[in-house]
Each structure stands twice: as C-alpha cells, then as structure tokens.
Design a protein around this motif. Sequence first.
Motif, PDB file in Angstrom:
ATOM      1  N   ARG A 100     -34.980 -38.455 -60.891  1.00 27.83           N
ATOM      2  CA  ARG A 100     -33.917 -38.635 -59.893  1.00 27.83           C
ATOM      3  C   ARG A 100     -34.145 -39.872 -59.031  1.00 27.83           C
ATOM      4  NH1 ARG A 100     -35.217 -32.483 -59.706  1.00 27.83           N
ATOM      5  NH2 ARG A 100     -33.827 -31.807 -61.374  1.00 27.83           N
ATOM      6  N   ARG A 101     -35.408 -40.142 -58.691  1.00 32.62           N
ATOM      7  CA  ARG A 101     -35.695 -41.348 -57.910  1.00 32.62           C
ATOM      8  C   ARG A 101     -35.305 -42.596 -58.692  1.00 32.62           C
ATOM      9  NH1 ARG A 101     -40.308 -44.546 -57.940  1.00 32.62           N
ATOM     10  NH2 ARG A 101     -40.772 -45.706 -56.020  1.00 32.62           N
ATOM     11  N   ARG A 102     -35.625 -42.618 -59.982  1.00 26.64           N
ATOM     12  CA  ARG A 102     -35.296 -43.782 -60.812  1.00 26.64           C
ATOM     13  C   ARG A 102     -33.789 -44.007 -60.871  1.00 26.64           C
ATOM     14  NH1 ARG A 102     -37.887 -43.757 -66.650  1.00 26.64           N
ATOM     15  NH2 ARG A 102     -39.732 -43.896 -65.310  1.00 26.64           N
ATOM     16  N   LEU A 103     -33.028 -42.926 -61.072  1.00 25.12           N
ATOM     17  CA  LEU A 103     -31.559 -43.060 -61.136  1.00 25.12           C
ATOM     18  C   LEU A 103     -30.982 -43.413 -59.775  1.00 25.12           C
ATOM     19  CD1 LEU A 103     -29.577 -42.663 -63.585  1.00 25.12           C
ATOM     20  CD2 LEU A 103     -31.944 -41.991 -63.979  1.00 25.12           C
ATOM     21  N   PHE A 104     -31.586 -42.886 -58.705  1.00 27.46           N
ATOM     22  CA  PHE A 104     -31.120 -43.219 -57.354  1.00 27.46           C
ATOM     23  C   PHE A 104     -31.282 -44.715 -57.099  1.00 27.46           C
ATOM     24  CE2 PHE A 104     -31.875 -43.746 -52.771  1.00 27.46           C
ATOM     25  CZ  PHE A 104     -30.779 -43.086 -52.239  1.00 27.46           C
ATOM     26  N   ILE A 105     -32.436 -45.259 -57.456  1.00 25.33           N
ATOM     27  CA  ILE A 105     -32.681 -46.688 -57.251  1.00 25.33           C
ATOM     28  C   ILE A 105     -31.732 -47.526 -58.108  1.00 25.33           C
ATOM     29  CG2 ILE A 105     -34.375 -48.522 -57.642  1.00 25.33           C
ATOM     30  CD1 ILE A 105     -36.551 -46.509 -56.817  1.00 25.33           C
ATOM     31  N   ALA A 106     -31.554 -47.135 -59.373  1.00 24.53           N
ATOM     32  CA  ALA A 106     -30.640 -47.870 -60.250  1.00 24.53           C
ATOM     33  C   ALA A 106     -29.216 -47.828 -59.713  1.00 24.53           C
ATOM     34  CB  ALA A 106     -30.693 -47.294 -61.661  1.00 24.53           C
ATOM     35  N   PHE A 111     -24.687 -50.304 -57.003  1.00 25.00           N
ATOM     36  CA  PHE A 111     -23.664 -50.191 -55.960  1.00 25.00           C
ATOM     37  C   PHE A 111     -23.615 -51.468 -55.125  1.00 25.00           C
ATOM     38  CE2 PHE A 111     -21.724 -48.707 -52.032  1.00 25.00           C
ATOM     39  CZ  PHE A 111     -20.694 -47.910 -52.512  1.00 25.00           C
ATOM     40  N   GLY A 112     -24.787 -52.015 -54.795  1.00 25.14           N
ATOM     41  CA  GLY A 112     -24.810 -53.263 -54.044  1.00 25.14           C
ATOM     42  C   GLY A 112     -24.164 -54.407 -54.813  1.00 25.14           C
ATOM     43  N   LEU A 113     -24.473 -54.520 -56.116  1.00 22.16           N
ATOM     44  CA  LEU A 113     -23.917 -55.604 -56.932  1.00 22.16           C
ATOM     45  C   LEU A 113     -22.413 -55.469 -57.111  1.00 22.16           C
ATOM     46  CD1 LEU A 113     -26.695 -55.902 -59.673  1.00 22.16           C
ATOM     47  CD2 LEU A 113     -26.170 -57.558 -57.868  1.00 22.16           C
ATOM     48  N   THR A 114     -21.946 -54.241 -57.367  1.00 26.78           N
ATOM     49  CA  THR A 114     -20.504 -54.054 -57.556  1.00 26.78           C
ATOM     50  C   THR A 114     -19.734 -54.205 -56.243  1.00 26.78           C
ATOM     51  OG1 THR A 114     -20.851 -51.652 -57.411  1.00 26.78           O
ATOM     52  CG2 THR A 114     -20.738 -52.616 -59.617  1.00 26.78           C
ATOM     53  N   SER A 115     -20.375 -53.867 -55.119  1.00 24.21           N
ATOM     54  CA  SER A 115     -19.740 -54.112 -53.819  1.00 24.21           C
ATOM     55  C   SER A 115     -19.564 -55.618 -53.597  1.00 24.21           C
ATOM     56  CB  SER A 115     -20.584 -53.519 -52.688  1.00 24.21           C
ATOM     57  OG  SER A 115     -20.642 -52.115 -52.774  1.00 24.21           O
TER      58      SER A 115
END
Length: 489
Positions: A100-106, A111-115
């Motif tokens: 879950r940590r790995r997917l959260f970071i990804a 999200f930052g890049l698409t924003s």
Amino acid sequence: MSETQIPTIRNRTAGPDAAKTTGRPRTSSSPALSPLGLFTVLLGAALPLIDFFIVNVALPTMDRDLHAGPAVLELVVAGYGVAYAVLLVLGGRLGDTFGRRRLFIAGMAAFGLTSLACGLAPDAWSLVGARVAQGASAALMLPQVLATIHSSTSGSRRARALSMYGATAGLSMVAGQILGGVLVAADIAGTGWRAVFLVNVPVALIGLVLSVRTVPETRSPRPAPVDLPGTVLLALSLITLMVPLTEGQAAGWPLWTWLTLGAFPFLAAAFYVVERRADRAGQTPLLPPSMFALQGLRRGLPMVVPFSIGFGGFMFVIAVALQQGLRYGPVDAGLALAPMATTFFVASLMGPRLVGRYGSRVVTAGGLIQAVGVVLLMLAVWRDWPGLSLTGLLPGVALAGFGQGLQLPVLIRIVLADVPNERAGVGSGVMVTTQQSALALGVATLGTLFLALAPSAGMANALIITLVAQLGAIALTLLLSLRLPRAVS
C-alpha cells in the motif's frame, strides 16, 4: 456464501483484542501508524476529494478562457470522476498485492504530474485528457489511505483515525470550493483557473517526502491476482451509468445517451453473476459478494449512497446558483460554504465521544439536523431571492454541515469495522468507490434537474425544487440509519 464460511470471516474480523484471547497473532505485523504518518495519508485523502469539487467555482473562467462550451465543461468534471470511480477498487487490490505504501507513493507522484498537465493544458480537450489521467492517479492513491489505517492501527487509535479520515473527507469537499474561489479570484501571476490545479504540485511534493519517511508498508499476506473480467465489467457498468447522466443535459440527450443507459442494467447484472461465480469457486473476485455478509458493510454501505448523492449534488448546484443566479464572485461563492466547513469539523470532533454514549443513533440525529438546515436554506431562498446575502445563507448551511459531520465519519467506521485486515484494500476500495460514484451521480442527477428547471422555472424555484429532492435523499438516509448496528466499534 455458505453458512460454514460466515463464522470464519467473523472470527477473522474480531480485531486485535480477540486475537489476544485466542492466542492467534494479528493479521498484520506492520509498524504502527505514527501521528505524522496519519497526517501524510490524510493529506493523500484530501487531495483527490478537493480536486473533485475545486473546479465547480472555476468552470465559468475556464469557459471564457478556453471557449469550451457546456458539454466539454461537463467532461472536465465527469472525466475525472468516472476515471476515479472506475479504478478505485482495482487500486485497492493492487495495494493489497504490491504494497500500500508503494502504491500510495506512485499515486501521489502521478497526481502531482497530472495536476501539472491540467494546469498547463493549452486547450479544452487537453484539459479533459489530463483530468482523466488525474482521476486515474487518484484511484491509485486514495484506497491505500483507508487500507493503511485499517491494517496499521487498532482499537481506540483506529476509531480516532477513521473519525479523522471522515472529517478530512467532508472538509475536503467543502474546502475544495472555498479554495477554488480564492485561487481563481487571486489570479496568481495571471494563472487564473490554472492555479486550482498547479497548487497541487508543491503539495504532492511535500506528500512524497513525508510518505517515504513516515508511512509504513503493509500488504495482504495472501494477495489475490487481478480479476480481469470483474474489472472490465465494473468499469463498463460505471461508465454506462455515469457518462450519459453527466453529459446528457449538456449534449441535449442524443440517442447514444439512452442506448448507453439502457446497457447499464445488463452490464451490472453480468458483473454480479461473474463475481458471485468466482466467489463460490473459492477465487478472490474484484468485489466479493461474500463481503456483504459482514453486518457493518451490508447495512452501512447502502446509506453512503443517498448521503453522497445529496452531498455531491448540493455542492455543484449551490456553486452554480450563487455565481450565475446571485452573481457572487468566486470568493464569495466559496466563502458562503465556510460555515458548513466549520460546523462539519466541529461535529467530527464531537462524534467519537457522542458515539461512545449513543452509538449509531448519532447518525440518525445528524440526518435530522441536516434536514433542518436544508429546510432553513429553502426558506431563505424563497424569502430573500435575489437579494440573498451570506448572512441569510449562514443558518442553513451551518446546520446542514453540522448534521453531515455527525454522519459521515461514523458511517465510515461502521462500514469498515468488520473487514479483515488482509482484505483492507478491497474493503477500502468498495467504500470509496461507492462514495465517489454516488458523489458523481449527485452532480449528474441533482445537477441535471437544477439546470433543466432553471430556464423555465427561474433560478430560485429550480434551487428550491432541487433542495426538496435532496430532502428526499436525507429522508432515505434517516430510514436506513435505523437499521445500523447500535454499537459502533
């Protein structure tokens, strides 16, 4: 599900205290979630929900700048919501499998890049594409929040964390429109509406740094493979329901919208049959029907639907009514909801203590208070329109927010209370998918009702009729709340 299976699941969901009494180890051996780690995952929960609502007050300026038109503007909202809702359960399953940590970071990085892509979009269709990608990245990130809380906390710490998650979710929905209004009006460095997306970039960077240092890694000890048929059928079911409802009004209800809606019940039925067959065969489907044997999920999840439909529809309609009907600027349109955010937060803080004393009847009381707030808002519109001031709006929105704050955090606790730790990602995905889909349906249904009535009935009458429809959703939540388990773990 057979009768012999149900006790097995109930034993697994008895929690850490039961594990101590039976001598079994806990299902998760991950480190406990620290206060800073909880802040980090709640930041990850806030970003997607803020971005679902932040565009509501920015749509008029987007229209002027990009010459988008109503149908494309609806896609700016719907593209994000549909991608988000369609992929949430899959995001939860991937977190169970890969960490879950790995997917959260990804998800946070994406999200930052698409924003950034949304903020730099050169035209309306580029913005629609970036919003779809942003919704997909949010679907990777958000399910990991509840799953991480569920698998790395227990007892009173879990109850407090889930209450804080509920408070974060509700506040994010309201704060999105307030923040959107402030950013659009500020026009920082001439960015205008683009600032509502660009503001996510530094926040995502902070979240990435914190998540690497503070979020524990958890995953299911028995991860299941991706259920490809279930994933495809769930995606098609949600798309055929949400896209035509969202786009129909703006597009003039062409034939494709009716054909698509007509396909929805068949696809939904096919999804259920495929998932039930896989569940009975001992496989792990995307959405196991056997999970609905859990009392909290079975009784709490249906209540999330009308609650979220009313919430999502209200937030969209009030933004349009204030800006187009009362000619409020984006700041005033956002600030009109500040009392709702304040009282929601206060009620969320009071919730755990009240639940300890009155149990799930707190949810029923919250529904009654919310209904009173909506009625006061209707009276204010009927009495004062078109001179309705922020002061006139205050009693109604404040009471409605207080009632919502008593309901949502408790509902989340009830839905997830019995979910086993090894299925935390699936349970979280189901919970958030239901909430997100219902929020989008609220925008589509109540928003469509309001926009269809406004030209003929007038903005004030359209708003009152829409609020009456919302009262119907509140009445349904009240009835369903009487079925909730009285004790809340």
